[in-house]
Design an enzyme around this catalytic site. Sequence first.
Site, PDB file in Angstrom:
ATOM      1  N   ASN A 102       0.983  -1.208  -0.006  1.00  0.00           N
ATOM      2  CA  ASN A 102      -0.133   0.125  -0.071  1.00  0.00           C
ATOM      3  C   ASN A 102       0.943   1.364  -0.031  1.00  0.00           C
ATOM      4  OD1 ASN A 102      -1.908   2.147   0.637  1.00  0.00           O
ATOM      5  ND2 ASN A 102      -2.409   1.298   2.569  1.00  0.00           N
TER       6      ASN A 102
ATOM      7  N   LYS B 242       0.053   4.203  -0.204  1.00  0.00           N
ATOM      8  CA  LYS B 242      -0.476   5.383   0.175  1.00  0.00           C
ATOM      9  C   LYS B 242      -0.267   6.780  -0.580  1.00  0.00           C
ATOM     10  CE  LYS B 242      -0.152   3.319   4.679  1.00  0.00           C
ATOM     11  NZ  LYS B 242      -0.084   3.326   6.171  1.00  0.00           N
TER      12      LYS B 242
ATOM     13  N   HIS C 245      -9.658   1.158   4.819  1.00  0.00           N
ATOM     14  CA  HIS C 245      -8.315   1.478   5.425  1.00  0.00           C
ATOM     15  C   HIS C 245      -8.345   2.243   6.646  1.00  0.00           C
ATOM     16  CE1 HIS C 245      -4.335   2.721   6.452  1.00  0.00           C
ATOM     17  NE2 HIS C 245      -3.805   1.473   5.910  1.00  0.00           N
TER      18      HIS C 245
ATOM     19  N   GLU D 154      -7.075   4.865   7.410  1.00  0.00           N
ATOM     20  CA  GLU D 154      -6.715   6.109   7.318  1.00  0.00           C
ATOM     21  C   GLU D 154      -7.940   6.861   6.782  1.00  0.00           C
ATOM     22  OE1 GLU D 154      -3.062   5.633   5.107  1.00  0.00           O
ATOM     23  OE2 GLU D 154      -2.266   5.106   7.386  1.00  0.00           O
TER      24      GLU D 154
ATOM     25  N   GLU E  72      -5.434  -4.870  10.444  1.00  0.00           N
ATOM     26  CA  GLU E  72      -4.371  -3.970  10.600  1.00  0.00           C
ATOM     27  C   GLU E  72      -4.643  -2.945  12.090  1.00  0.00           C
ATOM     28  OE1 GLU E  72      -2.593  -2.608   6.822  1.00  0.00           O
ATOM     29  OE2 GLU E  72      -4.334  -1.546   6.938  1.00  0.00           O
TER      30      GLU E  72
ATOM     31  N   GLY F  55       2.379   2.249  10.612  1.00  0.00           N
ATOM     32  CA  GLY F  55       3.342   3.350  10.621  1.00  0.00           C
ATOM     33  C   GLY F  55       4.058   3.754  11.808  1.00  0.00           C
TER      34      GLY F  55
ATOM     35  N   SER G  20       3.224  -2.087  10.262  1.00  0.00           N
ATOM     36  CA  SER G  20       4.588  -2.101  10.368  1.00  0.00           C
ATOM     37  C   SER G  20       5.238  -3.454  10.093  1.00  0.00           C
ATOM     38  CB  SER G  20       5.118  -1.839  11.985  1.00  0.00           C
ATOM     39  OG  SER G  20       4.624  -0.449  12.107  1.00  0.00           O
TER      40      SER G  20
HETATM   41  P1  PGA Z   1       2.649   0.411   7.701  1.00  0.00           P
HETATM   42  O1  PGA Z   1       1.383   0.561   7.078  1.00  0.00           O
HETATM   43  O2  PGA Z   1       3.178  -1.071   7.085  1.00  0.00           O
HETATM   44  O3  PGA Z   1       3.491   1.552   7.087  1.00  0.00           O
HETATM   45  O4  PGA Z   1       2.408   0.315   9.143  1.00  0.00           O
HETATM   46  C1  PGA Z   1       0.483  -0.637   6.597  1.00  0.00           C
HETATM   47  C2  PGA Z   1      -0.701  -0.207   6.190  1.00  0.00           C
HETATM   48  O5  PGA Z   1      -1.314   0.889   6.402  1.00  0.00           O
HETATM   49  O6  PGA Z   1      -1.430  -0.564   5.397  1.00  0.00           O
END
Ligand code: PGA
Length: 263
Positions: A13, A15, A106, A108, A178, A184, A222
């Site tokens: 992803n 983003k 997601h 976000e 997640e 992140g 992560s």
């Molecule tokens: P990350 O993000 O691996 O940077 O923690 C995962 C995601 O939001 O899909």
Amino acid sequence: MSVPAITPWVVGNWKMNPMQASAKQLVQELKQLLQNQNIEESDCHMGVAPIALALTDIRAQLHDSSRTVYTVAQDVSRFAGTGAYTGEISAELLQDSGIGFVLVGHSERREYFADTPAILNEKIKNALNANLKVIYCVGESLEQRENGQAELTVLQQICDIAAVVQAEQWNNIIVAYEPIWAIGTGKTASPEDAQAMHAKIREGLSQITPAGKTMAILYGGSVKPENAVELAACPDINGALVGGASLNAESFYKIAQAFANTK
Ligand code: PGA
């Protein structure tokens, strides 16, 4: 509850990253790594989710890759077809551009763009009706986990979509667990905690649909090469949704390799 062999999925992803030139280079490097040492399609499915503007370019660039790497949209409109919806991209328009996968829900999107369960249901319904495959993201906040509500929150998010997914459409859904506090942040759920939640998700899905036994449930938050092997060893973790580490071709490749080797 352990499950029959499910081919894992590793999806990057991206983003709101990166600039076009870097995206092209990233894909080039990934293709090179796969060419040097292929990861068999039957051992691990792979996909990348670039920004909407780059979807068709990246798809074209991946066309001559030594194996299939799917191009995944990061979002889809809650409105179907075509029409006066400024700024939106419908499921049909994605399908028309050869994009067969989309991320929905997601954290976000839920947090910053007010994607409520009702809106997510519209998105999922439209995506499935346009024959897209959906990667549906679920996960609890730190507060919910600390209050002992992680399981309830996640199972509710699974139940939320049951109203719009037709019986035969469950096979077109991949779930990504997640935990929000792990996205992140560099903090990963321990393999034990992740496995426990994945097993609960599988149990919940199996109560809704027979497909629940064989649906892929990905872990996200992560994930990096250093923790991928341990996560991949968990019976109900069938792949990873990778943010930060997917912006580096070698890291992303190694994560896919970890899942391919373990399953
Ligand atoms: P990350 O993000 O691996 O940077 O923690 C995962 C995601 O939001 O899909």
